[in-house]
Design a protein around this motif. Structure first.
Motif, PDB file in Angstrom:
ATOM      1  N   HIS A  38       0.842  -1.199   0.000  1.00 30.86           N
ATOM      2  CA  HIS A  38       0.000   0.000   0.000  1.00 30.86           C
ATOM      3  C   HIS A  38       0.881   1.254   0.000  1.00 30.86           C
ATOM      4  N   GLU A  39       1.960   1.210   0.789  1.00 32.05           N
ATOM      5  CA  GLU A  39       2.846   2.368   0.883  1.00 32.05           C
ATOM      6  C   GLU A  39       3.603   2.602  -0.425  1.00 32.05           C
ATOM      7  N   TYR A  40       3.969   1.501  -1.096  1.00 31.40           N
ATOM      8  CA  TYR A  40       4.669   1.619  -2.379  1.00 31.40           C
ATOM      9  C   TYR A  40       3.807   2.351  -3.403  1.00 31.40           C
ATOM     10  N   ILE A  41       2.553   1.916  -3.528  1.00 29.44           N
ATOM     11  CA  ILE A  41       1.661   2.523  -4.534  1.00 29.44           C
ATOM     12  C   ILE A  41       1.417   3.985  -4.180  1.00 29.44           C
ATOM     13  N   GLY A  42       1.094   4.244  -2.897  1.00 35.95           N
ATOM     14  CA  GLY A  42       0.848   5.624  -2.453  1.00 35.95           C
ATOM     15  C   GLY A  42       2.088   6.485  -2.610  1.00 35.95           C
ATOM     16  N   GLY A  43       3.270   5.879  -2.347  1.00 37.70           N
ATOM     17  CA  GLY A  43       4.535   6.617  -2.454  1.00 37.70           C
ATOM     18  C   GLY A  43       4.796   7.071  -3.870  1.00 37.70           C
ATOM     19  N   TYR A  44       4.531   6.178  -4.847  1.00 40.43           N
ATOM     20  CA  TYR A  44       4.761   6.557  -6.251  1.00 40.43           C
ATOM     21  C   TYR A  44       3.784   7.656  -6.682  1.00 40.43           C
ATOM     22  N   ILE A  45       2.564   7.589  -6.159  1.00 39.96           N
ATOM     23  CA  ILE A  45       1.598   8.641  -6.523  1.00 39.96           C
ATOM     24  C   ILE A  45       2.044   9.966  -5.889  1.00 39.96           C
ATOM     25  N   PHE A  46       2.602   9.884  -4.673  1.00 39.61           N
ATOM     26  CA  PHE A  46       3.138  11.089  -4.027  1.00 39.61           C
ATOM     27  C   PHE A  46       4.303  11.663  -4.857  1.00 39.61           C
ATOM     28  N   MET A  47       5.185  10.766  -5.350  1.00 41.02           N
ATOM     29  CA  MET A  47       6.342  11.228  -6.141  1.00 41.02           C
ATOM     30  C   MET A  47       5.891  11.985  -7.386  1.00 41.02           C
ATOM     31  N   SER A  48       4.778  11.548  -7.974  1.00 41.01           N
ATOM     32  CA  SER A  48       4.319  12.194  -9.210  1.00 41.01           C
ATOM     33  C   SER A  48       3.746  13.585  -8.952  1.00 41.01           C
ATOM     34  N   THR A  49       3.509  13.937  -7.664  1.00 39.57           N
ATOM     35  CA  THR A  49       2.964  15.275  -7.372  1.00 39.57           C
ATOM     36  C   THR A  49       4.078  16.317  -7.242  1.00 39.57           C
ATOM     37  N   ARG A  50       5.360  15.859  -7.209  1.00 39.51           N
ATOM     38  CA  ARG A  50       6.455  16.828  -7.035  1.00 39.51           C
ATOM     39  C   ARG A  50       6.670  17.591  -8.334  1.00 39.51           C
ATOM     40  N   SER A  51       7.015  18.859  -8.192  1.00 38.50           N
ATOM     41  CA  SER A  51       7.317  19.616  -9.417  1.00 38.50           C
ATOM     42  C   SER A  51       8.597  20.397  -9.207  1.00 38.50           C
ATOM     43  N   ARG A  52       9.235  20.748 -10.300  1.00 46.32           N
ATOM     44  CA  ARG A  52      10.525  21.449 -10.239  1.00 46.32           C
ATOM     45  C   ARG A  52      10.388  22.818  -9.579  1.00 46.32           C
ATOM     46  N   GLU A  53       9.188  23.406  -9.711  1.00 48.30           N
ATOM     47  CA  GLU A  53       9.011  24.764  -9.176  1.00 48.30           C
ATOM     48  C   GLU A  53       8.980  24.774  -7.652  1.00 48.30           C
ATOM     49  N   GLN A  54       8.552  23.638  -7.065  1.00 49.10           N
ATOM     50  CA  GLN A  54       8.437  23.605  -5.610  1.00 49.10           C
ATOM     51  C   GLN A  54       9.775  23.883  -4.957  1.00 49.10           C
ATOM     52  N   SER A  55       9.700  24.494  -3.777  1.00 48.95           N
ATOM     53  CA  SER A  55      10.952  24.668  -3.031  1.00 48.95           C
ATOM     54  C   SER A  55      11.319  23.314  -2.430  1.00 48.95           C
ATOM     55  N   ASP A  56      12.333  23.291  -1.579  1.00 48.14           N
ATOM     56  CA  ASP A  56      12.785  22.004  -1.047  1.00 48.14           C
ATOM     57  C   ASP A  56      11.890  21.469   0.065  1.00 48.14           C
ATOM     58  N   THR A  57      10.816  22.188   0.384  1.00 49.26           N
ATOM     59  CA  THR A  57       9.963  21.703   1.481  1.00 49.26           C
ATOM     60  C   THR A  57       9.106  20.548   0.982  1.00 49.26           C
ATOM     61  N   LEU A  58       9.012  19.538   1.809  1.00 52.14           N
ATOM     62  CA  LEU A  58       8.256  18.337   1.450  1.00 52.14           C
ATOM     63  C   LEU A  58       6.876  18.399   2.069  1.00 52.14           C
ATOM     64  N   ASN A  59       5.873  17.969   1.324  1.00 58.00           N
ATOM     65  CA  ASN A  59       4.529  17.913   1.884  1.00 58.00           C
ATOM     66  C   ASN A  59       4.365  16.577   2.614  1.00 58.00           C
ATOM     67  N   GLU A  60       4.872  16.570   3.857  1.00 60.02           N
ATOM     68  CA  GLU A  60       4.908  15.324   4.630  1.00 60.02           C
ATOM     69  C   GLU A  60       3.502  14.804   4.916  1.00 60.02           C
ATOM     70  N   GLU A  61       2.609  15.742   5.150  1.00 55.61           N
ATOM     71  CA  GLU A  61       1.222  15.356   5.481  1.00 55.61           C
ATOM     72  C   GLU A  61       0.592  14.578   4.318  1.00 55.61           C
ATOM     73  N   LEU A  62       0.840  15.060   3.086  1.00 57.77           N
ATOM     74  CA  LEU A  62       0.277  14.387   1.910  1.00 57.77           C
ATOM     75  C   LEU A  62       0.884  12.986   1.768  1.00 57.77           C
ATOM     76  N   PHE A  63       2.191  12.873   2.048  1.00 60.78           N
ATOM     77  CA  PHE A  63       2.839  11.554   1.957  1.00 60.78           C
ATOM     78  C   PHE A  63       2.143  10.564   2.894  1.00 60.78           C
ATOM     79  N   HIS A  64       1.923  10.987   4.141  1.00 59.42           N
ATOM     80  CA  HIS A  64       1.292  10.061   5.104  1.00 59.42           C
ATOM     81  C   HIS A  64      -0.163   9.779   4.757  1.00 59.42           C
ATOM     82  N   LYS A  65      -0.811  10.771   4.158  1.00 60.79           N
ATOM     83  CA  LYS A  65      -2.207  10.566   3.740  1.00 60.79           C
ATOM     84  C   LYS A  65      -2.287   9.482   2.662  1.00 60.79           C
TER      85      LYS A  65
END
Length: 641
Positions: A606-633
């Motif tokens: 479950h974490e693998y699938i959710g993790g890959y979907i989380f990875m696809s939400t990252r964009s180059r424009e974002q700063s280095d801050t990670l959306n930790e809450e979204l990852f755990h969601k």
């Protein structure tokens, strides 16, 4: 309010010290318990990293403003007052071991972020921790082989902006010992001798690989909650194969460790490659090894490398921009039409390739009997969206084939396309790769994909005239190619072939050679697939589920063939029934699948699938801050934070 005694074991008093009895009331907050315990120990020291661990419940009491009553702590509770950061032995992708302090009280996701901050690795979300595979050891050589780099004394809060000193983060420049540790992290290490390599664990089958992937730790729970103790050995690896924004200027450690992980995956036959590819991988390793040894050359060429990569990215940006305007002007995709040979392997048939006139349209190939019939109905239209594309190439033998596995209701249809030459192969292979991702020839990455394939073929072409003059006695073929080729060839047969391939890469700088190695690794058909043993709903046998960064793959255990592929971009929703440990996924077109996990916790899948979907939400424009809450969601399931 009644007063009662609470039993607290203080680890700092030593292993034989009896628990302290602290008199408390139910409305006393956790911070107040800290104070009472510290007063009672009468030790003068820094207690700021300590916290209470509730042994029976296997949980930390970290909310200092909560009362004992709110936490549910009663007189029978056994609490341990212990440090939150403890030393662990961390096995790295390059095989070295670091002894360092890690947080035992945060979720593993945040612990990895802390480790990466100290080691100067960006994008910590791509890595995670797993329990190492137990190696069968003889009593004598318990830990004789392992060299441990001890950096437990480094400060834990190194700040987000790294201050560089002599080209390394300031906290590593403190002593020769820490400088050695940083060099080990950021410079490729020489391969161990053949006898040491023979002892390294090698997965012998897909089933072995499913056992390795079942060992990942749960990212939403702490190390302590998962039974880890002080000085335990953990492995840190890249878990998600989507490498965002690799920049040689800032990513010395990340790039080196990523290269090492790729290199060991190939040497230990964790991923398959052809003989020609293996010789090229061997040549690149030989080249990287030589450049890493002459460390002085690295620092002087580093500036040039940075300049090269900056110019390259600028070039890509400018090309991309001009391309898109040209495209808008004429809005017609480059047309790909030609005669190709097609072969459909069917059981009990000896028919070979037949020639057809083929035309690439959007994401599909239409083929006709001849060029004259192209205005009529095609014999067949092959829709490539969601298909598997694999090269079947032998440059020396002038064989350029593309293997396609196309999704069909009953499974996958296997089709081979045979091209006449390298140019035709590069164009059609690039088109098939894009179409499998749902992209057309209009996509701006088409031309660069064609170029990449062509340069890869050029590297595999033999350069025997130049190589015959060259021999190198110091070349250790055992550390450059996988065991399969050692059984097949003698070192004196392998050496000239590796040196032959080396002629094509000898002019690359260290960074470019590493990036080239990673690029070829990422182009392998089995790249980035993590395997799990599952049982699909309605099936009576165990099968293998492959999880990649863009798709799920169903693999038949008996023959090892891909049976079905589902892409994430067609996924509507996925959920887990935690009671029966079953994962259910719904895709477009009313396709539903469900499976239970055989040898791993379904939380890992479950974490693998959710993790890959989380990875696809990252964009180059974002700063280095990670959306930790979204990852755990996306990955946490029912105990999401």
């Amino acid at each position: 309010m009644a007063t009662w005694d609470l039993s607290v074991t203080v680890e700092d008093l030593g292993p034989d010290a009896p628990p302290l009895k602290v008199s408390v009331t139910s409305d006393l907050h956790i911070g107040g318990v800290f104070l009472k315990v510290v007063e009672k120990t009468q030790l003068k020291k820094d207690w700021s990293d300590h916290a209470l661990w509730w042994e029976q419940k296997q949980q930390w009491l970290l909310r200092t403003n909560w009362t004992l009553d709110k936490c549910g702590v009663h007189a029978d509770a056994r609490l341990i007052f212990t440090q939150q950061h403890k030393p662990v032995r961390l096995g790295l992708p390059n095989g070295a071991t670091l002894k360092m302090r890690a947080c035992f009280s945060s979720p593993v996701f945040r612990t990895v972020m802390g480790i990466c901050r100290i080691l100067n690795i960006r994008r910590p979300e791509e890595l995670s921790l797993l329990r190492p595979v137990e190696e069968k050891k003889k009593k004598k050589d318990k830990d004789s082989l392992e060299e441990v780099y001890d950096i437990t004394h480094l400060p834990l809060s190194t700040g987000s902006g790294q201050i560089l000193c002599n080209g390394m983060p300031a906290h590593f420049a403190e002593s020769p010992k820490t400088e050695d540790a940083y060099k080990m992290l950021s410079v490729s290490q020489p391969s161990p001798p053949p006898e040491a390599m023979a002892k390294i664990y090698r997965p012998a089958s897909v089933v072995d690989k499913t056992h390795i992937h079942s060992r990942w730790l749960d990212s939403s729970r702490s190390l302590m909650q998962q039974g880890m103790k002080e000085n335990d050995k953990l492995s840190m690896r890249f878990k998600y194969y989507t490498f965002h924004d690799v920049d040689p200027k800032y990513d010395a450690v990340r790039l080196t460790q990523l290269y090492e992980q790729a290199r060991w995956a190939i040497l230990l036959e964790d991923i398959d490659c052809t003989e020609e590819e293996m010789m090229l991988f061997g040549a690149l390793q030989y080249h990287i090894g030589k450049l890493s040894l002459s460390q002085d050359a690295v620092s002087s060429s580093q500036g040039m490398d940075d300049l090269e990569s900056a110019l390259k990215s600028l070039e890509v940006k400018m090309v991309g921009e001009s391309n898109s305007t040209d495209m808008l002007d004429n809005m017609t995709a480059p047309e790909l039409t030609d005669y190709l040979k097609i072969f459909r392997p069917k059981k009990l048939t000896l028919k070979g390739y037949k020639q057809f006139w083929c035309k690439f349209q959007n994401t599909s190939i239409c083929y006709y009997k001849s060029k004259e019939d192209r205005y009529g109905e095609p014999i067949q239209q092959l829709e490539l969206k969601g298909c598997e594309v694999a090269p079947e190439v032998n440059v020396a033998g002038q064989k350029f084939c593309i293997k396609l596995l196309i999704p069909a209701p009953e499974g996958m249809n296997e089709i081979y396309l045979r091209c006449e030459n390298e140019t035709q192969y590069s164009q059609w292979m690039a088109a098939c790769k894009l179409a499998s991702k749902g992209l057309t020839l209009l996509d701006s990455s088409y031309q660069s994909e064609v170029k990449n394939i062509q340069s890869f073929l050029t590297m595999q072409r033999s350069n025997s005239a130049a190589a015959s003059a060259q021999t190198d006695e110091s070349i250790n073929t055992h550390s450059l190619v996988s065991p399969r080729y050692h059984k097949k060839y003698k070192p004196k047969q392998l050496t000239p072939r590796i040196l032959e391939a080396y002629q094509n890469v000898a002019q690359l700088s260290l960074t470019s050679a590493m990036l080239k190695f990673l690029q070829i690794w990422q182009a392998l058909p089995d790249f980035g697939i993590s395997y799990f043993m599952v049982r699909f709903k309605g099936s009576r046998k165990d099968e293998v589920l492959g999880i990649a960064n863009n798709r799920l793959i169903r693999i038949d255990l008996g023959v090892g063939d891909v049976v079905k592929t589902w892409r994430y971009n067609n996924m509507r929703q996925w959920n887990v029934n935690w009671d029966i440990k079953q994962v259910a996924i719904e895709f477009d077109g009313n396709i539903n699948i469900a499976f239970s996990c055989v040898n791993a916790d379904c939380k890992v899948v479950h974490e693998y699938i959710g993790g890959y979907i989380f990875m696809s939400t990252r964009s180059r424009e974002q700063s280095d801050t990670l959306n930790e809450e979204l990852f755990h969601k996306l990955t946490g399931g029912h105990d999401a934070l």
